[in-house]
Design an enzyme around this catalytic site. Structure first.
Site, PDB file in Angstrom:
ATOM      1  N   LYS A   1      -5.698   5.142  10.022  1.00 52.10           N
ATOM      2  CA  LYS A   1      -6.787   5.504   9.121  1.00 52.10           C
ATOM      3  C   LYS A   1      -7.667   6.541   9.833  1.00 52.10           C
ATOM      4  O   LYS A   1      -8.751   6.231  10.335  1.00 52.10           O
ATOM      5  CB  LYS A   1      -7.593   4.249   8.747  1.00 52.10           C
ATOM      6  CG  LYS A   1      -8.500   4.406   7.546  1.00 52.10           C
ATOM      7  CD  LYS A   1      -9.079   3.059   7.123  1.00 52.10           C
ATOM      8  CE  LYS A   1     -10.102   3.185   6.015  1.00 52.10           C
ATOM      9  NZ  LYS A   1      -9.602   3.865   4.824  1.00 52.10           N
TER      10      LYS A   1
ATOM     11  N   ARG B   1       0.854  -1.188   0.000  1.00 52.81           N
ATOM     12  CA  ARG B   1       0.000   0.000   0.000  1.00 52.81           C
ATOM     13  C   ARG B   1       0.888   1.234   0.000  1.00 52.81           C
ATOM     14  O   ARG B   1       1.632   1.475   0.933  1.00 52.81           O
ATOM     15  CB  ARG B   1      -0.912  -0.001   1.235  1.00 52.81           C
ATOM     16  CG  ARG B   1      -1.873   1.177   1.264  1.00 52.81           C
ATOM     17  CD  ARG B   1      -2.914   1.031   2.346  1.00 52.81           C
ATOM     18  NE  ARG B   1      -2.336   1.094   3.683  1.00 52.81           N
ATOM     19  CZ  ARG B   1      -3.063   1.002   4.806  1.00 52.81           C
ATOM     20  NH1 ARG B   1      -4.355   0.796   4.734  1.00 52.81           N
ATOM     21  NH2 ARG B   1      -2.476   1.078   5.982  1.00 52.81           N
TER      22      ARG B   1
ATOM     23  N   SER C   1     -12.881  -3.714   0.163  1.00 52.40           N
ATOM     24  CA  SER C   1     -13.142  -3.238   1.525  1.00 52.40           C
ATOM     25  C   SER C   1     -14.631  -3.058   1.741  1.00 52.40           C
ATOM     26  O   SER C   1     -15.333  -2.520   0.876  1.00 52.40           O
ATOM     27  CB  SER C   1     -12.454  -1.887   1.771  1.00 52.40           C
ATOM     28  OG  SER C   1     -11.071  -2.022   1.827  1.00 52.40           O
TER      29      SER C   1
END
Length: 212
Positions: A140, A42, A111
Site C-alpha cells: 500500500k 481484493r 477501514s
C-alpha cells in the site's frame, strides 16, 4: 440494527501479485488448510466481469472450508455472489450507501486510517474496523500514516468494535499486535508469498493462540 458477531482471528486478504506467479487458487486453498478463518477477495485491476467470475470460484472454495468470504469495494460483486460481507475504505461507497444497496443487516467492514475517522458520520455502522495500516507496507504505497502499536492501543480504548489489524503483520509481530488490542490479524504477503501458505497460516494461528 443488531450487531453481527465477529469470531474471526486470522483474515487473509488476497493479492494475485503476492502469489509470485503460483496458482492463485492453490495459494488460497493452502491458506484455508492452514487455519485462515475469513477471506477478503481484493481485486483492483480486474474488470467487473472478471472480478465476478473469480469471486464465484473463491466463494465456492471458501464454502468448501466453511470460511466466510468478504468482497473488497464492490457492492455489486458482493451481492451477486452472496458474500458474507463487504469491506469498504474511506474513499469507497458510504456506509449508508452500502447498507441501502445490500440491506441494513449486511455486514460492512470499514477501514480506519486515522483516529478522527472513528467519530465520522456513519462510522458506527461498521461491522468491524480495519486498522490500516498498523505498520506501513509496500503493498500500500500511498500510505501517509501508520497507527503503530500505540495508536492501536488508543483505538482499542476508544471503541468496543472488533479491530482487524492490517499492514506489515508477520509472525514475529503478531503476538504484540494482538496484545495491543487487535481482535484479528489481516495478512496479505506473509501468507500469499510464503513458500508454504498452509504452514505460514498455521504459524499465525499458533502466535494468536498464545495470546488469546
Amino acid at each position: 440494527m443488531t450487531e453481527t458477531p465477529f469470531p474471526y482471528k486470522l483474515y487473509l486478504v488476497t493479492d494475485q501479485q503476492a502469489c509470485l506467479g503460483r496458482d492463485f487458487f492453490w495459494v488460497l486453498e493452502e491458506a484455508l488448510k492452514g487455519g485462515v478463518d475469513l477471506v477478503q477477495l481484493r481485486e483492483k485491476e480486474l474488470s467487473k466481469e472478471a472480478f465476478l467470475n473469480k469471486a464465484h470460484k473463491v466463494k465456492s472454495l471458501c464454502d468448501r472450508y466453511k470460511v466466510p468470504l468478504v468482497i473488497n469495494d464492490s457492492l455489486e460483486v458482493a451481492k451477486e455472489v452472496a458474500a458474507h460481507g463487504v469491506h469498504i475504505g474511506q474513499s469507497d461507497s458510504s456506509m449508508k450507501g452500502a447498507k441501502a444497496f445490500l440491506g441494513e443487516e449486511f455486514p460492512v467492514g470499514l477501514s480506519l486510517e486515522r483516529m478522527d475517522e472513528l467519530t465520522a458520520k456513519e462510522a458506527d455502522l461498521g461491522w468491524y474496523y480495519g486498522v490500516s495500516p498498523v505498520f506501513s507496507t509496500p503493498t500500500k504505497p500511498d500510505t501517509r500514516f501508520e497507527w503503530g502499536l500505540g495508536g492501536l492501543r488508543d483505538l482499542r480504548n476508544a471503541t468496543a468494535k472488533p479491530l482487524v489489524a492490517i499492514g506489515n503483520i508477520n509472525a514475529l509481530n503478531a503476538a504484540e499486535v494482538i496484545r495491543a488490542g487487535a481482535d484479528c490479524l489481516a495478512v496479505v504477503s506473509a501468507i500469499c508469498s510464503a513458500e508454504s501458505p498452509a504452514k505460514a497460516a498455521e504459524k499465525f494461528r499458533n502466535e494468536i493462540e498464545k495470546v488469546k
